[in-house]
Each structure stands twice: as structure tokens, then as C-alpha cells.
Design a protein around this motif. Structure first.
Motif, short mmCIF file in Angstrom:
data_model
loop_
_atom_site.label_atom_id
_atom_site.label_comp_id
_atom_site.label_asym_id
_atom_site.label_seq_id
_atom_site.Cartn_x
_atom_site.Cartn_y
_atom_site.Cartn_z
N LEU A 218 0.84 -1.20 0.00
CA LEU A 218 0.00 0.00 0.00
C LEU A 218 0.87 1.25 0.00
O LEU A 218 2.03 1.20 0.39
N PRO A 244 -15.65 -13.33 -0.37
CA PRO A 244 -14.33 -13.97 -0.44
C PRO A 244 -13.35 -13.09 -1.21
O PRO A 244 -13.76 -12.28 -2.03
N GLY A 245 -12.08 -13.26 -0.94
CA GLY A 245 -11.05 -12.47 -1.63
C GLY A 245 -10.57 -11.32 -0.77
O GLY A 245 -9.47 -10.82 -0.96
N HIS B 268 3.13 -5.75 -10.22
CA HIS B 268 2.28 -5.71 -9.03
C HIS B 268 1.46 -4.43 -9.00
O HIS B 268 0.26 -4.44 -8.68
N LYS B 274 -1.84 -8.90 -7.45
CA LYS B 274 -2.05 -7.94 -6.36
C LYS B 274 -3.38 -8.25 -5.66
O LYS B 274 -4.43 -8.36 -6.29
N ARG B 275 -3.31 -8.37 -4.34
CA ARG B 275 -4.52 -8.64 -3.57
C ARG B 275 -5.32 -7.36 -3.37
O ARG B 275 -4.77 -6.27 -3.33
N PRO B 276 -6.65 -7.49 -3.22
CA PRO B 276 -7.47 -6.29 -3.04
C PRO B 276 -7.25 -5.68 -1.66
O PRO B 276 -6.84 -6.37 -0.73
N VAL B 277 -7.54 -4.38 -1.54
CA VAL B 277 -7.40 -3.69 -0.26
C VAL B 277 -8.75 -3.34 0.32
O VAL B 277 -9.07 -3.67 1.45
N HIS B 286 -12.73 -13.18 -5.86
CA HIS B 286 -11.41 -13.45 -6.44
C HIS B 286 -10.31 -12.89 -5.54
O HIS B 286 -10.53 -11.93 -4.80
N ASP B 287 -9.12 -13.47 -5.66
CA ASP B 287 -8.04 -13.11 -4.76
C ASP B 287 -7.12 -12.03 -5.31
O ASP B 287 -6.38 -11.39 -4.56
#
Lengths: 399, 338
Positions: A218, A244-245, B268, B274-277, B286-287
Motif C-alpha cells: 500500500l 471472499p477475496g 504488481h 495484487k490482492r485487493p485492499v 477473487h483473490d
């Protein structure tokens, strides 16, 4: 120009216009009337929402510094977004020194109120609610200040958020005090933020009560210096309904306090009761990451004296029956994953605090490799209490 | 085809007017007072940007332009113009945003329908005033004779070129800024040198309205090639134009950490693995923002492919799904290797 003329000219330009009050009533055209008032307001102005239900179709936004938006009470002035057709939140604030107080937002399609890059913001007696109860389709955050310095959230109430009721992210100098958060996935979440005081709140019927997270990748990193003091985390037993996720989808039902990564978290004077997985959980961040700035370990977490009631008696954990049998029917209040950057740098406990550890040996290790056992830390008798919280000027605005 | 011919004609008319040749459409004059003043003019006609507003024929000093890859807005036809005060010119800075002199303006009209059936819906203006850019939305009346300031925005029902009935949102003044903003200041988005044709840049330079055509500048692909062109540049151009005004450092969605600018080359940062924030239900289960080779497991495509508030991206200026944009980004993600 002679001196008198100059002075007159200076007076004419420098004298601030008297702050004005703009009263907005619910009813026909409320969307346009309210949004127009938010756009045309001058610094110092107050926008007053009369009692009643404002039926809105689009997100509102405020981009003028120093404006107060005041309703007739969190149950009296209601911004109803049930029919919202656009925008990512109910109200977006992007200006500094704003005060939001005494009104409600219901059923926003995305987040409730988001304030981004909005320094010195006060949320007081705001209610954000998804009235259909906990649902995956509810918006993510209720009260959502992010990338801000100086945040005070007080006397507010959030329920139904599919992520966190009150979420403070990538910010600093924060006080979250005296709020009621219920039926959210996370009651209150402090993420990638520093100098936060979370005190006097009641978190109940959430999946997890108070979360303190530090995440990689971040723009603002290095969360820590967080004090959780004199809160009540009780009956946090709602099944996780996060989509999920999302990172909070991994929060176990029945968590009182969850600290993940972070540097410096003090947990003292809280009352924790009937949180069936763990009253306090301290863990490292376990996902793979490629951010050289990031430290996945929890560091300098102190669990001081707290009132621990019943808990850990129906944990959402693999091997639950064996664990309960091993610990005599209920797990002790503090759960640690056993991961530490250097010996004993992760977690310190006050005398009388009991717990258990997964005894993991490296970050990212499978829980199947856990070797659960009682927490065998030498109690600490003293610890640092960091300077935390919102600037006093924010509190003074409410007097 | 019809549209590009019309644009060409407009361009000729305007260049002619600027160069001082006789032009039937070049008689009207823009009000510099309205552009540079401190007030918000109530009517679009107060600016005098058009010689014939209903037909969108520009006044003298107002030049049409088009973008290689445009922002998609429910399939609206867009008529874009730049106004430069007498004796001023644009300055090129590499392949980035052209530098506009104080007193200039950017005008964009949104229209739906073909030929006689074309209806002007709204005209958005960006005014470069001494204290910075100001963004204002104007809504056309049903008679198509005037557009009036719509500070608080508005909605109207219409049918898109794809045949979908939607509630179209005219943005309010703050929403203009939520896209047109970097580090809290209002800025233009579209007229970057890399998104303008060499022909247009050359014409402007020849007319003295641009200091020089930037050399070795990057160029975004022509969106007309979207069905068959190489997916990578098309997709990156599409994301740059449609998403990066928020998804970049200093933009409205900076806290997501997603940076979709054309020039960003960190995988990235553009979303790969990249994972969600703060995606909430927008993650769709989804991841990762982008999972290489797996468009149907990529949050970015899931949100592009939705028209549901709270899920759909972009959050503003969209009530239906851009099938062409989705197809290009899908093709690109499919081609990405682990």
C-alpha cells in the motif's frame, strides 16, 4: 495608494464573510438541493439537514474545507440510499477540517462515508446501517477515513458492514471513541495507520471486534503505535459474511481483538466476554508478498490487564475438539501464532494473562504444522504507553 | 466513418478560422471574461464556444480534437474542443499532458443518437483560470437550444448505442473533480500528446497553436483497431484512459495501491498478483486484481464487466458495460503468462 485606502482595501478583501447556515429539508429534489449546498458552501459554513428521510439516488460529495454537516440526530435525519444508482459511497469528503454529526446513512451500495486525504475530520453521532442485517451484498465500510492526518470518530453507530464498521486506513493521529459497532464482519479496523487510540467502544455481534492490521503493497506502510483501551468486545459470534477475496474474509467467527503484523499495540483495560474463538489473537501476516518495506511480524504487542470472561469455548479452528479437550473445555484468552522476529519481540503479557500458542516457527507455515501449547512467557511489569490519538482541537470542536 | 468525416470538416473549418481565412463559421467570438472570470456562468452560451451550438460548430479560436483511445461513457458520442485565447499556444511536454495557457478551455459534449436523431445531453467544460482549473457541467435542454449549469448533476433515461436502457448520470461539479484530480488539484485528463494523432499535433504546430510536435513520443494505439490489434497495448491504453485518472499515486483511488498508468511497468502495481485492499464485494470472490491467464478470476475484469453500483468500475460515468473494453482486457489477461 495612501495608507487609509490600503487598510480599507485589506479589510475588504481579508475580512471573512460571516459563516452561513444552509438548511436543507427532505422531499422533492433533495439530491440536487443537498449536493448543490455541499458544492456552494464556503469554509466555515454549516449545512443543516432537517429531520426526515432524504431519498437519494447518487452519492454525495464535499470538497470545501471547514464545513460542518449537521443533522437533527442519528435517528432523525436519514440519508436513504436504498435506491442508489451510482458512486462508490454515500458521502465522499475530500477536504480538510470537516465535521460530520448527528445524521444517518442507510443502505449505501458501496461504503457509507469515505473521507480521503481529509485531514482533521470529525465524525460525531453518525449512524451507518444496512437495514437488512449482515449480508455479503452490503457495502464494505461504514465510516471510512483514509490517507488522513487527524481523525476523530466518536459516538457513532455502524451495523451490517461486509468489511469493517469503522475502518481507518493509511492515516495517523486517530481517536475512535465511544462508538457502537455491531453485526459487521469487523467492528473496528485500524489498518496501516499510526498513533491510534481506540477506547470506550462497544463491539458486539460482529465476526471480530477490533482488528489492527498492517498490510503490504500500500502507499502508506508501517502501521503501529495503537492503543486499545477500555473497550467492550462481547458476543462477537456472527458468521463471517465478507465477500471472499478480502482479507477480513479470513477472520474467524468469535474473535475479540485481532492484531496482524504491526509495530507496537497495547491492549489494556478492555472487557472481553463470550468471544468463542479467542478474546485476543496476535499473528503474523501469512500471505506471500514482494514489498521490501514490509515486515510481516507482529512486534511489541502488549496484553496488559483486561477482564476476560467466558470465551474460546467454540473456536472456529481445525482440531477444535482436541484443542478444547486439551485445554479443559475452553481455550485461554490469548492466542499467539508463536512467530517472532527476534525472541520475545512479538508479544508481552501482564501478570495473570494466560494464553496458548501455535508454536509456528516461520511466517507462512501451514497451520497443520502447529504444535499448540500453553503460552509460557515471563510476565512484564511495565510497558511504554505511546502518545496516541487525534489532536485536541478535534475534540474541542464538539464542545 | 460518418463521424470522422464530420470531425475532419470541423477541423478544417477551425484551422481555417484561426489562420484568418474567410470562414462562415468563424464569426462568433469566445468570451474571455466568462472563461477567466470568477463566476460560474449559468448558460453554456455565455462562453460563446460555438458558432452554432446545436450543430456543435465551433467559434473562432475553438479547435476540435479526437483521442486515439477515448474514455468510454456508456457509448456516448463525444465532441471535443480546445479553446486558446488569441496569441497563445499549447506547449508539449514529452508524451504527457499538453500544457495549457491560462485563459484556455477544454470543452466536451456528450451526445447520443445518429444523424437527425442525435441529442446533445451535456457539455462539460474545463476552464483554466488564474487560480487553477475549474470543471463545470452543463445540461442541454430538450429543445437543444441551450445548456444550463448543472452544479449538482442530474439523471436522465436514455438508450445507449448498444440498445440498453439506462439512467444516465450527469456528474456534479465535485464528481468532475473526482476524476480530474491529482494531489487535490483539478487537471485535464484527455489531451496527452501520446493520445493525440500525429496529424492533429502537426496541424496544431503548423497553425502556431502548439509550440512543437514532441519527438520520439509514445503513442497510444487507435481504438478503432480494438477487435484485431495486439491486446497488450490496447488493454494498457484502455486502462490508462479509463482508470488511471483515479488509479495512480495522488489520484482518487491512490489508497488502493493500484496504478494503471500507461508508463507504469511494475507488474504488481498494475494489478498482477495484487490482492485487493478495500474492494469489498467488488472482489467478486477473487483473490487478485489480475491473475495471469485467468480473466475470469481477475477482480479488474470482474468489476469492468459489472454495471452494479458498489461493484462496477469505473464508479462514475458508467451505467452499462463496455463490451469492447471488456473483450480487449480479457484477451490481454488471457495472454499473460504466470
Amino acid at each position: 495608494m495612501n495608507r487609509i485606502a490600503l487598510a480599507a482595501a485589506l479589510l475588504a478583501t481579508a475580512a471573512p464573510l460571516a459563516a452561513e447556515t444552509h438548511v436543507i429539508a427532505p422531499g422533492e429534489g433533495a439530491q440536487e438541493r443537498l449536493q448543490e449546498a455541499l458544492i456552494l458552501a464556503e469554509p466555515g459554513d454549516e449545512i443543516v439537514l432537517e429531520a426526515g428521510r432524504f431519498v437519494l439516488t447518487d452519492g454525495l460529495s464535499l470538497d470545501v474545507d471547514g464545513v460542518t454537516v449537521r443533522g437533527a440526530g442519528m435517528d432523525a435525519s436519514v440519508l436513504d440510499f436504498t435506491g442508489q444508482m451510482g458512486a462508490g459511497e454515500g458521502l465522499l469528503v475530500t477536504s480538510d477540517n470537516v465535521t460530520l454529526r448527528d445524521f444517518a446513512l442507510e443502505n449505501t451500495k458501496g461504503d457509507g462515508i469515505k473521507s480521503k486525504g481529509a485531514d482533521n475530520i470529525v465524525y460525531h453521532a453518525i449512524r451507518v446501517e444496512w437495514t437488512g442485517g449482515p449480508k455479503e451484498t452490503n457495502g464494505a465500510y461504514g465510516i471510512y477515513p483514509v490517507e488522513s492526518t487527524g481523525v476523530l470518530v466518536t459516538g457513532s453507530k455502524v451495523s451490517g458492514a461486509s468489511d469493517a464498521g469503522i475502518y481507518v486506513g493509511q492515516s495517523r493521529d486517530i481517536t475512535v471513541r465511544g462508538n457502537l459497532v455491531q453485526f459487521n464482519v469487523a467492528g473496528i479496523e485500524i489498518e496501516n495507520s499510526r498513533n491510534a487510540l481506540v477506547t470506550g467502544n462497544i463491539a458486539t455481534r460482529n465476526t471480530g471486534g477490533l482488528l489492527v492490521f498492517d498490510l503490504p503493497g500500500l502507499p502508506v506502510m508501517n502501521g503501529g503505535n495503537v492503543v486499545l483501551r477500555d473497550n467492550i468486545m462481547k458476543d462477537n459470534d456472527t458468521a463471517n459474511f465478507a465477500p471472499p477475496g478480502n482479507i477480513v474474509a479470513s477472520v474467524r467467527r468469535g474473535t475479540g481483538v485481532l492484531v496482524m503484523a504491526n509495530d507496537g499495540v497495547l491492549i489494556e483495560g478492555n472487557t472481553l466476554d463470550n468471544n468463542p474463538t479467542a478474546h485476543v489473537m496476535v499473528i503474523a501476516y501469512t500471505q506471500p508478498f514482494e514489498d521490501a518495506r514490509y515486515n510481516p511480524h507482529a512486534r511489541n504487542v502488549v496484553v496488559g490487564p483486561n477482564a476476560f470472561g467466558r470465551g474460546g469455548d467454540d473456536p472456529q479452528l481445525d482440531g477444535k475438539d482436541m484443542l478444547l479437550a486439551a485445554f479443559g473445555g475452553a481455550l485461554p484468552p490469548v492466542l499467539w501464532d508463536g512467530l517472532s522476529e527476534s525472541p520475545e519481540s512479538a508479544l508481552k503479557i501482564a501478570s495473570g494473562v494466560t494464553g496458548w500458542t501455535l508454536n509456528l516457527s516461520k511466517v507462512g507455515q501451514s497451520l497443520a504444522e502447529a504444535q499448540p501449547g500453553p503460552l509460557m512467557l515471563t510476565p512484564t511489569t511495565s510497558w511504554d504507553v505511546p502518545e496516541v490519538g487525534a489532536p485536541a482541537a478535534l475534540e474541542a470542536r464538539l464542545k | 466513418m460518418r463521424r470522422s468525416v464530420a470531425l475532419l470538416l470541423l477541423a478544417c473549418a477551425s484551422f481555417g478560422a484561426v489562420l484568418g481565412h474567410a470562414s462562415a463559421t468563424g464569426v462568433a467570438a469566445v468570451s474571455d471574461a466568462a472563461v477567466q472570470g470568477e463566476s460560474f456562468p449559468r448558460k453554456l452560451s455565455d462562453f460563446g464556444f460555438f458558432a452554432e451550438a446545436a450543430r456543435q460548430v465551433p467559434a473562432a479560436g475553438v479547435t476540435p480534437y479526437a483521442l486515439n483511445t477515448p474514455l468510454w461513457s456508456d457509448g456516448a458520442e463525444k465532441l471535443r474542443f480546445i479553446y486558446l485565447p488569441q496569441g497563445t499556444q499549447l506547449a508539449a511536454e514529452g508524451d504527457g499532458l499538453l500544457r495549457f495557457p491560462v485563459g484556455s478551455a477544454i470543452i466536451k459534449t456528450f451526445a447520443f443518437g445518429e444523424g437527425e436523431a442525435r441529442r446533445l445531453i451535456e457539455t462539460r467544460v474545463l476552464l483554466h483560470r488564474a487560480e487553477g482549473w475549474v470543471a463545470l457541467p452543463y445540461r442541454w435542454n430538450s429543445e437543444q437550444t441551450e445548456a444550463t449549469l448543472a452544479l449538482a448533476g442530474g439523471r436522465l433515461d436514455l438508450v445507449t448505442p448498444a440498445g440498453e436502457a439506462i439512467s444516465y448520470a450527469i456528474p456534479n461539479k465535485n464528481q468532475c473533480k473526482s476524476c480530474h484530480s491529482k494531489d487535490g488539484e483539478v487537471i485535464p485528463i484527455g489531451p496527452k500528446a501520446r493520445n493525440l494523432s500525429q496529424e492533429w499535433l502537426g496541424g496544431m504546430a503548423a497553425a502556431g497553436l502548439l509550440d512543437a510536435v514532441p519527438v520520439d513520443a509514445d503513442s497510444l494505439p487507435d481504438w478503432a483497431t480494438h477487435a484485431t490489434g495486439p491486446a497488450q497495448p490496447l488493454a494498457r491504453a484502455y486502462l490508462d484512459v479509463n482508470c488511471a485518472h483515479c488509479h495512480q499515486p495522488g489520484g482518487g483511488a491512490s489508497n488502493s495501491g493500484l496504478d494503471l498508468r500507461w508508463e507504469q511497468d511494475d507488474p504488481h502495481a498494475i494489478g498482477i498478483m495484487k490482492r485487493p485492499v478495500a474492494a469489498g464485494r467488488g472482489a467478486g470472490g477473487h483473490d487478485f486484481s489480475i491473475l495471469p491467464g485467468q480473466p475470469d478470476k481477475s477482480i479488474l475484469l470482474y468489476r469492468m464487466d459489472s454495471a452494479e453500483p458498489g461493484v462496477a468500475m469505473p464508479e462514475l460515468g458508467k451505467a452499462s458495460v463496455d463490451r469492447d473494453g471488456v473483450a480487449v482486457v480479457r484477451r490481454w489477461i488471457s495472454e499473460l503468462k504466470d
